[in-house]
Design an enzyme around this catalytic site. Structure first.
Site, PDB file in Angstrom:
ATOM      1  N   HIS A 190       0.882  -1.179   0.000  1.00  8.82           N
ATOM      2  CA  HIS A 190       0.000   0.000   0.000  1.00  8.82           C
ATOM      3  C   HIS A 190       0.918   1.227   0.000  1.00  8.82           C
ATOM      4  CE1 HIS A 190      -2.691   2.992   1.909  1.00  8.82           C
ATOM      5  NE2 HIS A 190      -3.701   2.230   1.511  1.00  8.82           N
ATOM      6  N   LYS A 217     -10.113  -0.430  10.914  1.00  9.78           N
ATOM      7  CA  LYS A 217     -10.342  -1.620  10.080  1.00  9.78           C
ATOM      8  C   LYS A 217     -10.669  -2.833  10.961  1.00  9.78           C
ATOM      9  CE  LYS A 217      -7.039  -0.054   6.568  1.00  9.78           C
ATOM     10  NZ  LYS A 217      -7.921   0.560   5.571  1.00  9.78           N
ATOM     11  N   GLN A 247      -4.300  -5.013   7.169  1.00  7.00           N
ATOM     12  CA  GLN A 247      -5.336  -5.909   6.647  1.00  7.00           C
ATOM     13  C   GLN A 247      -5.271  -7.305   7.246  1.00  7.00           C
ATOM     14  OE1 GLN A 247      -7.741  -4.756   4.972  1.00  7.00           O
ATOM     15  NE2 GLN A 247      -6.986  -2.903   3.979  1.00  7.00           N
ATOM     16  N   CYS A 262      -4.937   2.634  -3.458  1.00  9.51           N
ATOM     17  CA  CYS A 262      -3.665   3.165  -2.920  1.00  9.51           C
ATOM     18  C   CYS A 262      -2.543   2.138  -3.068  1.00  9.51           C
ATOM     19  CB  CYS A 262      -3.798   3.595  -1.465  1.00  9.51           C
ATOM     20  SG  CYS A 262      -5.026   4.867  -1.235  1.00  9.51           S
ATOM     21  N   ASP A 299       3.332  -4.358   8.019  1.00 18.03           N
ATOM     22  CA  ASP A 299       2.109  -3.574   7.856  1.00 18.03           C
ATOM     23  C   ASP A 299       0.941  -4.532   8.069  1.00 18.03           C
ATOM     24  OD1 ASP A 299      -0.201  -2.460   6.878  1.00 18.03           O
ATOM     25  OD2 ASP A 299       0.680  -1.640   5.055  1.00 18.03           O
TER      26      ASP A 299
HETATM   27  N1  7TS Z   1      -1.629  -0.644   4.690  1.00 14.32           N
HETATM   28  C1  7TS Z   1      -2.562  -1.388   4.069  1.00 14.32           C
HETATM   29  C2  7TS Z   1      -2.225  -2.762   3.614  1.00 14.32           C
HETATM   30  C3  7TS Z   1      -3.830  -0.856   3.867  1.00 14.32           C
HETATM   31  O1  7TS Z   1      -4.748  -1.596   3.256  1.00 14.32           O
HETATM   32  C4  7TS Z   1      -4.116   0.455   4.318  1.00 14.32           C
HETATM   33  C5  7TS Z   1      -5.441   1.111   4.055  1.00 14.32           C
HETATM   34  C6  7TS Z   1      -3.109   1.166   4.984  1.00 14.32           C
HETATM   35  C7  7TS Z   1      -1.874   0.580   5.143  1.00 14.32           C
HETATM   36  C8  7TS Z   1      -3.351   2.522   5.542  1.00 14.32           C
HETATM   37  O2  7TS Z   1      -4.199   2.464   6.626  1.00 14.32           O
HETATM   38  P1  7TS Z   1      -4.676   3.795   7.358  1.00 14.32           P
HETATM   39  O3  7TS Z   1      -5.661   3.314   8.354  1.00 14.32           O
HETATM   40  O4  7TS Z   1      -3.481   4.429   7.953  1.00 14.32           O
HETATM   41  O5  7TS Z   1      -5.304   4.657   6.292  1.00 14.32           O
HETATM   42  N2  7TS Z   1      -6.165   0.545   3.018  1.00 14.32           N
HETATM   43  C9  7TS Z   1      -7.290   1.021   2.453  1.00 14.32           C
HETATM   44  C10 7TS Z   1      -7.969   0.318   1.460  1.00 14.32           C
HETATM   45  O6  7TS Z   1      -7.602  -0.755   0.992  1.00 14.32           O
HETATM   46  N3  7TS Z   1      -9.062   1.016   1.104  1.00 14.32           N
HETATM   47  O7  7TS Z   1      -9.099   2.137   1.833  1.00 14.32           O
HETATM   48  C11 7TS Z   1      -8.003   2.150   2.692  1.00 14.32           C
END
Ligand code: 7TS
Length: 434
Positions: A151, A254, A231, A392, A228
């Site tokens: 990501h 999430k 997910q 992203c 990371d």
């Molecule tokens: N890493 C992964 C694998 C992600 O899927 C996401 C967000 C992030 C980092 C960033 O997370 P945040 O909470 O700091 O924003 N992924 C997504 C997505 O797949 N659709 O919207 C956000």
């Protein structure tokens, strides 16, 4: 053509999809799907005349009632600042805040509570590592290793670190199937590698990366490994000891908690050795006009008034997850994702990205007849929420020569019926665009 799921006696059916369906229904009963769904008020809403089918959980999950109630109770009966008051409310809320730290430490398998730092989310956690760990240590010629399935949150911070320090950013490619080639990793890893930063579960491919194997390889060359976990944390048991990672990042929103709260796990000696990411109130032992002596970890990394409501509600989200059980969640969701994979892959002109198995959380796909945004729009008319776009993760799109995908992503409250509705709606897209 549309979908017809035959209702037969399980033992008589030779159709593997039908058998998978019955298996899922029995898993759903075991996990208590009805009582799980009843905990999510938003699942009762009607969207465009149809009951909501929420399949955009990789973007953010919905929130259970205990999390919503915790937030309301906090503002109605508990609100005060933490770590600074001697009055009743402040002491009480500080106690609750630190209790959540212990709860999260146990949830992730940390050895001690001080290994848990509250952040804004995965993005914030990775930026903290990049700024506080990597930036002061890396020199020209050093290497940072990431993968092609990251990501942007686990790519751009490392681009910035390498630009500022002269370190080189190395990228492990992914195969056509959407998995990492471990022999390629061995070829790239060397004494020059200082940081390996890798996604646990891809938000596009659903690939589950073999973190403990990668940790072993990283440690053999003296590198630290950052995971990371945005997910993976909502979908499977996480134990940072078993993963043997040095850092682990995840986002509350999430995993059924509110937005704006996240976690960074770091091994205590590493966190202690790092400079703070931000400075200000609440992160010091002593301050004069000339200089400041910083507090120990984790306070050192939590400058300013934190997201108190977020932390306390994160504790309730962990309670929710544990009330079902992470192994049970993984088992049920794996079957759900497999069913989605099977049913969608049988639709002509639908192409699914990523491996068949093992996979977690998401099924991303393209269709010969329609653009992902058109798919998203038609599904929306059916009350089905999915995401369409590059998610992203533009390097993944580039890898497969596409600009976007449609993506259905799952949570523990999703059902086999909802996946059937998704498949029916995809047949409808075909009828409209053929
Ligand atoms: N890493 C992964 C694998 C992600 O899927 C996401 C967000 C992030 C980092 C960033 O997370 P945040 O909470 O700091 O924003 N992924 C997504 C997505 O797949 N659709 O919207 C956000």
């Amino acid at each position: 053509m549309s979908l017809h799921i035959k209702k037969e006696v399980p033992s008589l059916s030779k159709d593997p999809l039908q058998r998978r369906r019955w298996h899922l229904e029995s898993l759903a009963r075991k996990i208590g799907i009805e009582s799980i769904r009843a905990q999510f008020p938003i699942l009762e809403i009607i969207v465009r005349g149809k009951p909501l089918v929420y399949l955009d959980n990789a973007a953010t999950s919905q929130k259970p009632k205990n999390v919503i109630d915790t937030i309301a109770r906090y503002y109605q009966r508990e609100n005060a600042n933490v770590h600074r008051g001697i009055h009743f409310l402040s002491e009480k809320v500080t106690e609750k805040y630190e209790e959540v730290r212990s709860k999260v430490a146990r949830f992730l398998g940390a050895k001690v509570d001080c290994e848990i730092v509250f952040t804004r989310g995965t993005t914030d956690s990775i930026n903290l590592i990049a700024q506080s760990y990597a930036y002061p240590r890396l020199k020209p010629g050093d290497e940072i290793l990431i993968t092609q399935m990251e990501h942007h949150s686990n790519l751009i911070p490392w681009q910035v670190v390498s630009q500022r320090t002269g370190a080189n950013l190395k990228v492990v490619p992914i195969t056509d199937e959407g998995i990492l080639d471990l022999t390629q990793i061995e070829q790239v890893l060397s004494e020059r590698t200082k940081i390996v930063s890798v996604v646990h579960v891809s938000n596009v491919l659903g690939t589950i990366n073999p973190i403990s194997e990668l940790s072993k390889k990283a440690h053999e060359v003296g590198a630290v490994i950052v995971v990371d976990g945005a997910q993976s944390t909502p979908h499977m048991p996480i134990n940072v000891q078993e993963l043997d990672c040095d850092f682990f990042a995840c986002s509350g929103h999430k995993m059924y908690a509110p937005t704006g709260i996240g976690v960074l796990y770091g091994k205590a000696p590493l966190l202690e050795s790092m400079e703070p990411y931000q400075t200000g109130g609440s992160m010091i032992l002593h301050v004069s006009l000339e200089k400041a002596e910083y507090a120990h970890t984790p306070q050192k990394f939590e400058a300013g008034t934190p997201n108190i409501e977020g932390v306390i509600a994160l504790g309730s989200a962990v309670d929710f997850l544990q009330s079902i059980g992470m192994h049970e969640i993984y088992h049920y969701e794996s079957a759900l994702v497999q069913y989605a994979y099977e049913i969608l892959s049988q639709i002509p002109g639908v192409h699914i990205l990523g491996p068949k198995k093992p996979r977690a959380g998401v099924v991303s796909f393209t269709m010969d007849c329609a653009h992902p945004h058109d798919i998203g729009q038609i599904l929306d008319e059916e009350g089905i929420a999915i995401r369409a776009g590059h998610h992203c993760a533009q390097p993944i799109m580039e890898r497969y020569g596409i600009s976007s995908t449609a993506r259905a992503s799952f949570a523990v409250y999703n059902t086999v019926d909802e996946i059937d509705q998704l498949a029916e709606a995809i047949y409808k897209v075909q009828e409209i665009f053929k």
